[in-house]
Each structure stands twice: as structure tokens, then as C-alpha cells.
Design a protein around this motif. Structure first.
Motif, PDB file in Angstrom:
ATOM      1  N   HIS A 170       0.826  -1.206   0.000  1.00 31.95           N
ATOM      2  CA  HIS A 170       0.000   0.000   0.000  1.00 31.95           C
ATOM      3  C   HIS A 170       0.864   1.261   0.000  1.00 31.95           C
ATOM      4  O   HIS A 170       0.635   2.192  -0.791  1.00 31.95           O
ATOM      5  CB  HIS A 170      -0.908  -0.017   1.236  1.00 31.95           C
ATOM      6  N   LEU A 171       1.898   1.286   0.836  1.00 33.51           N
ATOM      7  CA  LEU A 171       2.787   2.451   0.896  1.00 33.51           C
ATOM      8  C   LEU A 171       3.636   2.572  -0.368  1.00 33.51           C
ATOM      9  O   LEU A 171       3.881   3.675  -0.872  1.00 33.51           O
ATOM     10  CB  LEU A 171       3.677   2.344   2.136  1.00 33.51           C
ATOM     11  N   TYR A 172       4.067   1.433  -0.893  1.00 34.82           N
ATOM     12  CA  TYR A 172       4.843   1.421  -2.139  1.00 34.82           C
ATOM     13  C   TYR A 172       4.032   2.027  -3.289  1.00 34.82           C
ATOM     14  O   TYR A 172       4.555   2.805  -4.093  1.00 34.82           O
ATOM     15  CB  TYR A 172       5.249  -0.019  -2.461  1.00 34.82           C
ATOM     16  N   GLU A 173       2.760   1.688  -3.347  1.00 36.49           N
ATOM     17  CA  GLU A 173       1.906   2.211  -4.411  1.00 36.49           C
ATOM     18  C   GLU A 173       1.675   3.720  -4.275  1.00 36.49           C
ATOM     19  O   GLU A 173       1.339   4.389  -5.258  1.00 36.49           O
ATOM     20  CB  GLU A 173       0.570   1.465  -4.417  1.00 36.49           C
ATOM     21  N   TYR A 174       1.879   4.249  -3.066  1.00 32.07           N
ATOM     22  CA  TYR A 174       1.807   5.690  -2.840  1.00 32.07           C
ATOM     23  C   TYR A 174       3.155   6.370  -3.075  1.00 32.07           C
ATOM     24  O   TYR A 174       3.297   7.568  -2.856  1.00 32.07           O
ATOM     25  CB  TYR A 174       1.327   5.991  -1.419  1.00 32.07           C
ATOM     26  N   GLY A 175       4.149   5.604  -3.497  1.00 31.61           N
ATOM     27  CA  GLY A 175       5.456   6.167  -3.831  1.00 31.61           C
ATOM     28  C   GLY A 175       6.464   6.212  -2.710  1.00 31.61           C
ATOM     29  O   GLY A 175       7.560   6.772  -2.876  1.00 31.61           O
ATOM     30  N   HIS A 176       6.162   5.605  -1.569  1.00 30.73           N
ATOM     31  CA  HIS A 176       7.094   5.617  -0.436  1.00 30.73           C
ATOM     32  C   HIS A 176       8.236   4.619  -0.660  1.00 30.73           C
ATOM     33  O   HIS A 176       8.003   3.498  -1.108  1.00 30.73           O
ATOM     34  CB  HIS A 176       6.360   5.273   0.861  1.00 30.73           C
ATOM     35  N   LYS A 177       9.438   5.040  -0.348  1.00 34.93           N
ATOM     36  CA  LYS A 177      10.620   4.178  -0.439  1.00 34.93           C
ATOM     37  C   LYS A 177      11.303   4.005   0.916  1.00 34.93           C
ATOM     38  O   LYS A 177      11.816   2.933   1.221  1.00 34.93           O
ATOM     39  CB  LYS A 177      11.606   4.752  -1.446  1.00 34.93           C
ATOM     40  N   ASN A 178      11.343   5.068   1.693  1.00 36.27           N
ATOM     41  CA  ASN A 178      11.978   5.025   3.014  1.00 36.27           C
ATOM     42  C   ASN A 178      10.916   4.733   4.075  1.00 36.27           C
ATOM     43  O   ASN A 178      10.355   5.642   4.687  1.00 36.27           O
ATOM     44  CB  ASN A 178      12.689   6.345   3.307  1.00 36.27           C
ATOM     45  N   ILE A 179      10.656   3.448   4.251  1.00 35.75           N
ATOM     46  CA  ILE A 179       9.579   3.014   5.150  1.00 35.75           C
ATOM     47  C   ILE A 179      10.185   2.471   6.445  1.00 35.75           C
ATOM     48  O   ILE A 179      11.088   1.631   6.423  1.00 35.75           O
ATOM     49  CB  ILE A 179       8.718   1.932   4.483  1.00 35.75           C
ATOM     50  N   ALA A 180       9.677   2.965   7.573  1.00 36.23           N
ATOM     51  CA  ALA A 180      10.152   2.524   8.886  1.00 36.23           C
ATOM     52  C   ALA A 180       9.202   1.473   9.465  1.00 36.23           C
ATOM     53  O   ALA A 180       8.019   1.412   9.107  1.00 36.23           O
ATOM     54  CB  ALA A 180      10.247   3.716   9.831  1.00 36.23           C
ATOM     55  N   LEU A 181       9.733   0.647  10.359  1.00 35.42           N
ATOM     56  CA  LEU A 181       8.935  -0.349  11.085  1.00 35.42           C
ATOM     57  C   LEU A 181       9.116  -0.127  12.581  1.00 35.42           C
ATOM     58  O   LEU A 181      10.229  -0.265  13.102  1.00 35.42           O
ATOM     59  CB  LEU A 181       9.367  -1.768  10.725  1.00 35.42           C
ATOM     60  N   LEU A 182       8.042   0.227  13.264  1.00 26.94           N
ATOM     61  CA  LEU A 182       8.064   0.275  14.730  1.00 26.94           C
ATOM     62  C   LEU A 182       7.350  -0.981  15.216  1.00 26.94           C
ATOM     63  O   LEU A 182       6.123  -1.056  15.252  1.00 26.94           O
ATOM     64  CB  LEU A 182       7.390   1.540  15.262  1.00 26.94           C
ATOM     65  N   ASN A 183       8.149  -1.978  15.551  1.00 27.97           N
ATOM     66  CA  ASN A 183       7.645  -3.313  15.863  1.00 27.97           C
ATOM     67  C   ASN A 183       7.263  -3.424  17.335  1.00 27.97           C
ATOM     68  O   ASN A 183       7.457  -2.499  18.122  1.00 27.97           O
ATOM     69  CB  ASN A 183       8.724  -4.346  15.505  1.00 27.97           C
ATOM     70  N   GLY A 184       6.753  -4.588  17.717  1.00 24.69           N
ATOM     71  CA  GLY A 184       6.386  -4.837  19.103  1.00 24.69           C
ATOM     72  C   GLY A 184       7.581  -5.269  19.930  1.00 24.69           C
ATOM     73  O   GLY A 184       8.733  -5.166  19.511  1.00 24.69           O
ATOM     74  N   SER A 185       7.299  -5.761  21.130  1.00 23.44           N
ATOM     75  CA  SER A 185       8.344  -6.139  22.070  1.00 23.44           C
ATOM     76  C   SER A 185       9.071  -7.397  21.626  1.00 23.44           C
ATOM     77  O   SER A 185       8.525  -8.246  20.921  1.00 23.44           O
ATOM     78  CB  SER A 185       7.742  -6.358  23.454  1.00 23.44           C
ATOM     79  N   LYS A 186      10.316  -7.519  22.064  1.00 20.55           N
ATOM     80  CA  LYS A 186      11.113  -8.700  21.754  1.00 20.55           C
ATOM     81  C   LYS A 186      10.573  -9.912  22.526  1.00 20.55           C
ATOM     82  O   LYS A 186       9.673  -9.791  23.344  1.00 20.55           O
ATOM     83  CB  LYS A 186      12.575  -8.455  22.113  1.00 20.55           C
ATOM     84  N   ASN A 187      11.161 -11.089  22.283  1.00 17.39           N
ATOM     85  CA  ASN A 187      10.734 -12.341  22.911  1.00 17.39           C
ATOM     86  C   ASN A 187       9.284 -12.679  22.563  1.00 17.39           C
ATOM     87  O   ASN A 187       8.535 -13.193  23.381  1.00 17.39           O
ATOM     88  CB  ASN A 187      10.897 -12.282  24.436  1.00 17.39           C
ATOM     89  N   SER A 188       8.897 -12.360  21.335  1.00 20.62           N
ATOM     90  CA  SER A 188       7.551 -12.660  20.862  1.00 20.62           C
ATOM     91  C   SER A 188       7.648 -13.237  19.458  1.00 20.62           C
ATOM     92  O   SER A 188       8.317 -12.666  18.591  1.00 20.62           O
ATOM     93  CB  SER A 188       6.699 -11.390  20.850  1.00 20.62           C
ATOM     94  N   LEU A 189       6.991 -14.352  19.236  1.00 30.26           N
ATOM     95  CA  LEU A 189       7.022 -14.981  17.924  1.00 30.26           C
ATOM     96  C   LEU A 189       6.421 -14.070  16.864  1.00 30.26           C
ATOM     97  O   LEU A 189       6.961 -13.932  15.767  1.00 30.26           O
ATOM     98  CB  LEU A 189       6.261 -16.310  17.962  1.00 30.26           C
ATOM     99  N   VAL A 190       5.302 -13.407  17.201  1.00 33.12           N
ATOM    100  CA  VAL A 190       4.643 -12.556  16.215  1.00 33.12           C
ATOM    101  C   VAL A 190       5.509 -11.348  15.873  1.00 33.12           C
ATOM    102  O   VAL A 190       5.540 -10.894  14.717  1.00 33.12           O
ATOM    103  CB  VAL A 190       3.242 -12.118  16.713  1.00 33.12           C
ATOM    104  N   THR A 191       6.265 -10.832  16.838  1.00 29.84           N
ATOM    105  CA  THR A 191       7.181  -9.721  16.573  1.00 29.84           C
ATOM    106  C   THR A 191       8.267 -10.157  15.594  1.00 29.84           C
ATOM    107  O   THR A 191       8.583  -9.447  14.631  1.00 29.84           O
ATOM    108  CB  THR A 191       7.823  -9.222  17.875  1.00 29.84           C
ATOM    109  N   ASN A 192       8.818 -11.330  15.829  1.00 29.76           N
ATOM    110  CA  ASN A 192       9.863 -11.843  14.939  1.00 29.76           C
ATOM    111  C   ASN A 192       9.322 -12.081  13.527  1.00 29.76           C
ATOM    112  O   ASN A 192       9.993 -11.769  12.533  1.00 29.76           O
ATOM    113  CB  ASN A 192      10.436 -13.150  15.498  1.00 29.76           C
ATOM    114  N   GLU A 193       8.115 -12.617  13.435  1.00 33.02           N
ATOM    115  CA  GLU A 193       7.519 -12.885  12.125  1.00 33.02           C
ATOM    116  C   GLU A 193       7.258 -11.585  11.370  1.00 33.02           C
ATOM    117  O   GLU A 193       7.463 -11.516  10.152  1.00 33.02           O
ATOM    118  CB  GLU A 193       6.219 -13.674  12.291  1.00 33.02           C
ATOM    119  N   ARG A 194       6.812 -10.552  12.081  1.00 38.58           N
ATOM    120  CA  ARG A 194       6.514  -9.292  11.401  1.00 38.58           C
ATOM    121  C   ARG A 194       7.790  -8.597  10.927  1.00 38.58           C
ATOM    122  O   ARG A 194       7.786  -7.931   9.893  1.00 38.58           O
ATOM    123  CB  ARG A 194       5.686  -8.382  12.316  1.00 38.58           C
TER     124      ARG A 194
END
Length: 329
Positions: A170-194
Motif C-alpha cells: 500500500h505504501l509502495y503504491e503511494y510512492g514511499h521508499k523510506n519506510i520505517a517499522l516500529l515493531n512490538g516487544s522482543k521475545n515474541s514470535l509474532v514480533t519476529n515474524e513481522r
């Protein structure tokens, strides 16, 4: 399968004492009761009332997840689980837990002691005692966003790889290239997967992954203030957040820094909590159908109790486009 007499013979105590220990009688010592329960678990004992169809009761063990009202992530999951359980005439008890409880009594012993046929665990981290004990449990158990290689334990959740890919696309289609990820807490499987999903999606769209634009926070709005300023300095034009609560904090921090969403920075969340529709601007997010997650968790637990081993059940996410994302400045 072990019987009450087998347990009594192993411990060298009366059958009546074993029966009292298994049924919660108060005229034996707590030490003896715990010894009986632990031995019963070790020998693979299962009470008849737990096995009997139509008379089952199960529990939802909740650690670090809020579920008291509709604005909280766990609320609709619990509702969905209870709805399915009611149709199967199964009683559900929701039990808040903590690390102290997990160290005082073993998971299998707790389940046997209270006559639960199985459980659904919410909000547990990979390093928690009960999660570690699940490698050897014979109790039918369902985890949200966690995986244990045990035929008695299943995993239910939303396809995080698909969800993060929807966000990046979705962001790529809006022309974004410098995309940041603010992920969840460590020691979490879902955090690692994301995190893995984010890097794969960025590479798929030929976008550079900048380590300075990736951070682990916590699933609360307050974590945003520690990272948003750095993202701006390192050229981010969009931020993918691991939850709507994190995204709400990101929008607040951007406003505090004099940045306009989405003109200066696009923000996208994950979950589609009710708060997403009431933020200013309204939040573009990846929707998890939490009622369906709860219903699926009970369906999986019911099959596990019936002896059908199910490893993983993932629901499809949905991109909900609102006003917090726009064309790259």
C-alpha cells in the motif's frame, strides 16, 4: 491410561487419599495434594469428568493482554471463544495469570486440579514458564500467535506475513521508499515474524531496508516518543506500526513535533481496534477479525480435545484504508 489405584500404588498411599487429592478435598495437606497431582500428570492420568462429552469445561489463561472492554485487543477474542463454547455446551473460565502463579504450580497440575479439559493462552511471551512447559504437556492447548512443536498444542492467529505485505504494498503504491517499522516487544514470535515479513516485502518491491528505520518498542502508545524523532532524522516518509496503539502514539508524537499526517509522514497500524476510527486522522490499518480468531481458537481446542492434532490455523488479514496514509511527499 493410569488409574487412581496406579497412582496410589506408586506413592504408597490409600486410594481414598489419591481421590481426595484429585478432587480438591480439604482434609489432606497441600503438600500431599500437590504430590498426588504431579504424580497423576506424570503417569498420564485423566479424570472421567474431564473426558466425558457434554460436561467439559475449559479455561482462557490471560497474562499480558487487556480484555475488559471492546476497545481492548483481547475483548473480542474472548467473546468469540465464548460464543463457540456456548454452542458446544462448554463452560469457559477466564483466569488472569502472572509469573508468580506459573512458578507456584505446574501447568498440567493446575489443569488437572481444576478439571479443565483444555485451555486457550493469551498474552504469553516465549520465555514464560507455562510456555516452556508446553513442550511436554498432554493437555490440549491453543496459543495465540505462538508455536510449540507438540501434537497437543495448536497455534491460531492472523497471517502476519500477508498483513505486513499488504501494508508495505500500500505504501509502495503511494510512492514511499523510506519506510520505517516500529515493531512490538522482543521475545515474541509474532514480533519476529513481522520483522521477517517486513524485510521480505521491502525486498520484493525493490526497496532498501534501512536498519536505522527499524525498532522494537512495546504494544503501548508511549513507546513512540523514543523512536519517531530518529525515524524522521533518517529520512522516513512512512511508518508501519505493529499495533494500532503504537500507531496512535506515533501520530501523537508526529503532531508534537509539528509534522502533519499524512502530508509529512504516512502511518499505518495493525489490528483495526475501535480507536483506529476515532484518531485524527483516522488510521489506515491491517484488520484482524478478533471474534473469528476466538471462534477458531475454540474450534481448534475442541478438535485437540477430541484427539485431532492441528498444528496451525491462520486467518486472512484485510487492509483498511483511511486517512493516515497518502502520497509520498
Amino acid at each position: 491410561m493410569a488409574t487412581i489405584k496406579d497412582i496410589a500404588d506408586k506413592l504408597g498411599i490409600a486410594v481414598s487419599t489419591v481421590s481426595k487429592g484429585l478432587n480438591g478435598a480439604n482434609d489432606i495437606s497441600e503438600k500431599t495434594r500437590q504430590l498426588v497431582l504431579d504424580t497423576a500428570v506424570e503417569m498420564g492420568y485423566a479424570s472421567k469428568k474431564v473426558q466425558k462429552p457434554g460436561k467439559r469445561k475449559v479455561c482462557i489463561l490471560v497474562e499480558t493482554m487487556e480484555y475488559d472492554n471492546i476497545d481492548q485487543f483481547g475483548y473480542e477474542i474472548v467473546v468469540g471463544f465464548k460464543l463457540s463454547a456456548a454452542r458446544h455446551h462448554c463452560d469457559v473460565t477466564v483466569i488472569p495469570t502472572n509469573l508468580n502463579m506459573q512458578t507456584q504450580e505446574k501447568y498440567d497440575s493446575y489443569m488437572l486440579k481444576h478439571g479443565y479439559s483444555g485451555s486457550f493462552l493469551l498474552g504469553f511471551a516465549l520465555h514464560d514458564n507455562y510456555i516452556n512447559q508446553l513442550c511436554k504437556t498432554s493437555v490440549p492447548t491453543v496459543l495465540l500467535d505462538n508455536y510449540i512443536p507438540n501434537k497437543h498444542v495448536g497455534y491460531v492467529g492472523t497471517d502476519g506475513y500477508n498483513g505486513i505485505d499488504l501494508a508495505v504494498k500500500h505504501l509502495y503504491e503511494y510512492g514511499h521508499k523510506n519506510i520505517a517499522l516500529l515493531n512490538g516487544s522482543k521475545n515474541s514470535l509474532v514480533t519476529n515474524e513481522r520483522y521477517q515479513a517486513f524485510t521480505q516485502s521491502m525486498e520484493h518491491y525493490s526497496l532498501k531496508v534501512n536498519p536505522n528505520l527499524i525498532a522494537n518498542g512495546y504494544y503501548v502508545p508511549e513507546c513512540a516518543k523514543d523512536y519517531v524523532g530518529s525515524f524522521i532524522k533518517n529520512g522516513a516518509t512512512a511508518i508501519v506500526c505493529a499495533s494500532d496503539l503504537i500507531a496512535s502514539g506515533v501520530i501523537a508524537e508526529l503532531n508534537r513535533l509539528g509534522k502533519c499526517v499524512p502530508l509529512d509522514m504516512s502511518v499505518i497500524g495493525f489490528d483495526d481496534l475501535p480507536i483506529a476510527q476515532h484518531l485524527t486522522p483516522t488510521l489506515t490499518t491491517i484488520r484482524q477479525d478478533r471474534v473469528a480468531i476466538g471462534k477458531s481458537a475454540f474450534m481448534m481446542l475442541d478438535e485437540l480435545i477430541g484427539g485431532v492434532s492441528i498444528s496451525k490455523l491462520l486467518l486472512k488479514p484485510e487492509l483498511i484504508i483511511r486517512n493516515s496514509t497518502g502520497t509520498c511527499p
